[in-house]
Each structure stands twice: as structure tokens, then as C-alpha cells.
Enzyme design. Structure first.
Site, short mmCIF file in Angstrom:
data_model
loop_
_atom_site.label_atom_id
_atom_site.label_comp_id
_atom_site.label_asym_id
_atom_site.label_seq_id
_atom_site.Cartn_x
_atom_site.Cartn_y
_atom_site.Cartn_z
N HIS A 31 -9.21 1.32 5.33
CA HIS A 31 -7.90 1.52 5.96
C HIS A 31 -8.05 2.48 7.14
CE1 HIS A 31 -3.74 2.66 6.62
NE2 HIS A 31 -3.41 1.55 6.00
N ASN B 147 0.87 -1.19 0.00
CA ASN B 147 0.00 0.00 0.00
C ASN B 147 0.90 1.23 0.00
OD1 ASN B 147 -1.79 2.05 0.47
ND2 ASN B 147 -2.32 1.42 2.57
N GLY C 52 3.31 2.54 10.71
CA GLY C 52 4.27 3.63 10.51
C GLY C 52 5.04 4.01 11.76
N GLU D 230 -4.74 -4.55 10.85
CA GLU D 230 -3.68 -3.57 11.00
C GLU D 230 -3.90 -2.78 12.28
OE1 GLU D 230 -1.94 -2.50 6.88
OE2 GLU D 230 -3.65 -1.22 7.20
N GLU E 209 -6.38 4.88 8.06
CA GLU E 209 -6.20 6.31 7.72
C GLU E 209 -7.47 6.87 7.08
OE1 GLU E 209 -2.56 5.64 5.57
OE2 GLU E 209 -1.61 5.08 7.46
N SER F 181 4.10 -1.93 10.25
CA SER F 181 5.56 -2.01 10.41
C SER F 181 6.15 -3.38 10.05
CB SER F 181 5.98 -1.58 11.82
OG SER F 181 5.64 -0.23 12.04
N LYS G 101 0.12 4.28 -0.20
CA LYS G 101 -0.48 5.49 0.41
C LYS G 101 -0.26 6.69 -0.53
CE LYS G 101 0.08 3.24 4.82
NZ LYS G 101 0.23 3.34 6.27
#
Ligand code: 13P
Length: 249
Positions: free
Chosen positions: A94, A9, A172, A166, A96, A212, A11
Site C-alpha cells: 500500500h 481497507n 483520502g 491506487e 502508505e 476516493s 487502515k
């Protein structure tokens, strides 16, 4: 047998020139036969990536799509548009998108329906925040995210569903869930699918871990019984580290 999958991904990274550099390098790689490799570039690179990888065993995924098939939704992209540029796989939910764009369970249920109606495969993301885990709410939160966004689909629709767990606190941050934490949650997700559907579906669906994942921890995480691969952010942006993860099974 469940499919092993490694999906990158990107992003909001890689413009067209950077995408092209990545693709030139990716096309030199030899892919293991037992791993489905996917990349999810930003919208602006999807068409080019699809054309470039036509002869290669890599699936192109979008990172999002709108729940409507068309209309006055400035700035949005529909399933039909994605399919017209060769993209039949989409990441939905996701963290985000949930956190920064207010995507909640009922909106995601609509997006899931639209993706399935358009015969797309979806990677449905779920994951708890650190506060949920500290409060030991992580299992109920995951149950809620699945119930609200996904557990209304038909049994047949599961053919086209991949789940990505996730944990938000691991995205991240360089902090991964331990292999045991990943396994525990993946096993729980499979148990929920068994309870809401049946054992055949629960055993067949691929559940990816994301947060990660790096070349040096992928093998241990992918080695867990209920982990079928990964959804990779930062480490998917360079072909060398992405391929190490692809080869980590
Ligand atoms: P990182 O691998 O950069 O932690 O991102 C994970 C992720 O959010 C993939 O969708």
C-alpha cells in the site's frame, strides 16, 4: 470471467468495540453473488472478525505482514500468525506502507514470496504520486513497481494475486481518477502482464481501483472494461456506504 471484488481497507481505524458494531450491521446484509467482498481490519480485530464472519461470504484480509516467517522482529506479524487466526489474504505494498514505512520494491518482492509460500492471496498495491503524473512518468512508474515487486512470480502464482491500482493523489483526498484515467491505467497494467506473462493471465487477474471511491462514483468507475472492483478506504468504514459500493456493479 474475472472476479468482481470490493475490499474495505480500514487502515488504522476501528478498535474492537467499533469493529463489533460494524460486524453486527454487516451480518444483516445480503451480498450479491457475483462480488467477492473483503474487509481488512487492523491486526487487533482480525481474529474476532474471522470468528464473527465464519458463516458469511466475506473474506478477511490483513493490511500488511512481515517478510520473515518468524524471529526477532519486535512489533511484526508473520504469515503463519495471520493464518492461525483464519486470515489467508494480505494487502502488500500500500502506498502508505511505501511512503511512511519505507517499503520498497525489493522488500515487497520478499513479502510477495513469503505470502505465496504460505499459500496466501495477496492484494498488491501500486500507484503513482501526483508529481509522477504531472511529469508524465506515471506509466513508467507503474511498470517499475510491478517489475520490482511482482513480476518475478511464477505463472501459477497469479491464481493468488489481485492488483490494486491506487493513484496516491486520489487517496483520502476526495479527488478520484476519472473513469477514463482509471481505465487507461488498468488497460496498461493488463498489457504489461500480457507482455511479461501471457494473455490468459492478463485476462484473468482482477485489477481493483482505489482512491476516493464513494457510493456516488463507484458505478461509473466499476463500469470500465478493465476495472474489476475497488479497494476502499474511508467509505468502507460505515456499512451503509460500503454496501452501496459492493452493490455498484
Ligand atoms: P480512500 O478510499 O479513503 O481514498 O482510500 C483508498 C485506499 O487507500 C484504500 O487502500
Amino acid at each position: 470471467m474475472r472476479k468482481n471484488i470490493v475490499a474495505g481497507n480500514w487502515k488504522m481505524n476501528n478498535d474492537l468495540a467499533e469493529t463489533e458494531m460494524f460486524l453486527v450491521d454487516l451480518k444483516k446484509q445480503v451480498f450479491p453473488e457475483d462480488v467477492a467482498v473483503m474487509v481488512a481490519p487492523p491486526f487487533t480485530s482480525l481474529h474476532h472478525t474471522f470468528n464473527s464472519l465464519r458463516e458469511h461470504p466475506v473474506t478477511i484480509a490483513a493490511q500488511n505482514m512481515h517478510q520473515s516467517n518468524e524471529g526477532a522482529f519486535t512489533g511484526e506479524v508473520s504469515a503463519k500468525m495471520l493464518k492461525s487466526v483464519g486470515v489467508s489474504t494480505v494487502i502488500l505494498g500500500h502506498s502508505e506502507r511505501r511512503a511512511f514505512f519505507n517499503e520498497d520494491g525489493s522488500l515487497l518482492a520478499e513479502k510477495v514470496n513469503t505470502a505465496l509460500e504460505n499459500k496466501m492471496t495477496l492484494i498488491f498495491c501500486i500507484g503513482e504520486e501526483l508529481a509522477d503524473r504531472k511529469a508524465e512518468n506515471h506509466f513508467s512508474l507503474i511498470n517499475r513497481q510491478l517489475s520490482e515487486g511482482l513480476f518475478h512470480i511464477s505463472e501459477a502464482a497469479w491464481e493468488n494475486v489481485i492488483i490494486a491500482y491506487e493513484p496516491v493523489w486520489a487517496i483520502g483526498t476526495g479527488e478520484t481518477a476519472s473513469p477514463e484515467q482509471a481505465q487507461e491505467m488498468h488497460q496498461y497494467i493488463r498489457k504489461l502482464i500480457n507482455e511479461n506473462y501471457n494473455e490468459t493471465i492478463a485476462k484473468k487477474v482482477s485489477i481493483l481501483y482505489g482512491g476516493s471511491v464513494k457510493p456516488d462514483n463507484a458505478a461509473e468507475i466499476f463500469g470500465q472494461a478493465d476495472v474489476d472492483g475497488g479497494l476502499i478506504g474511508g467509505a468502507s468504514l460505515k456499512v451503509a456506504s460500503f454496501m452501496k459500493i459492493v452493490n455498484a456493479f
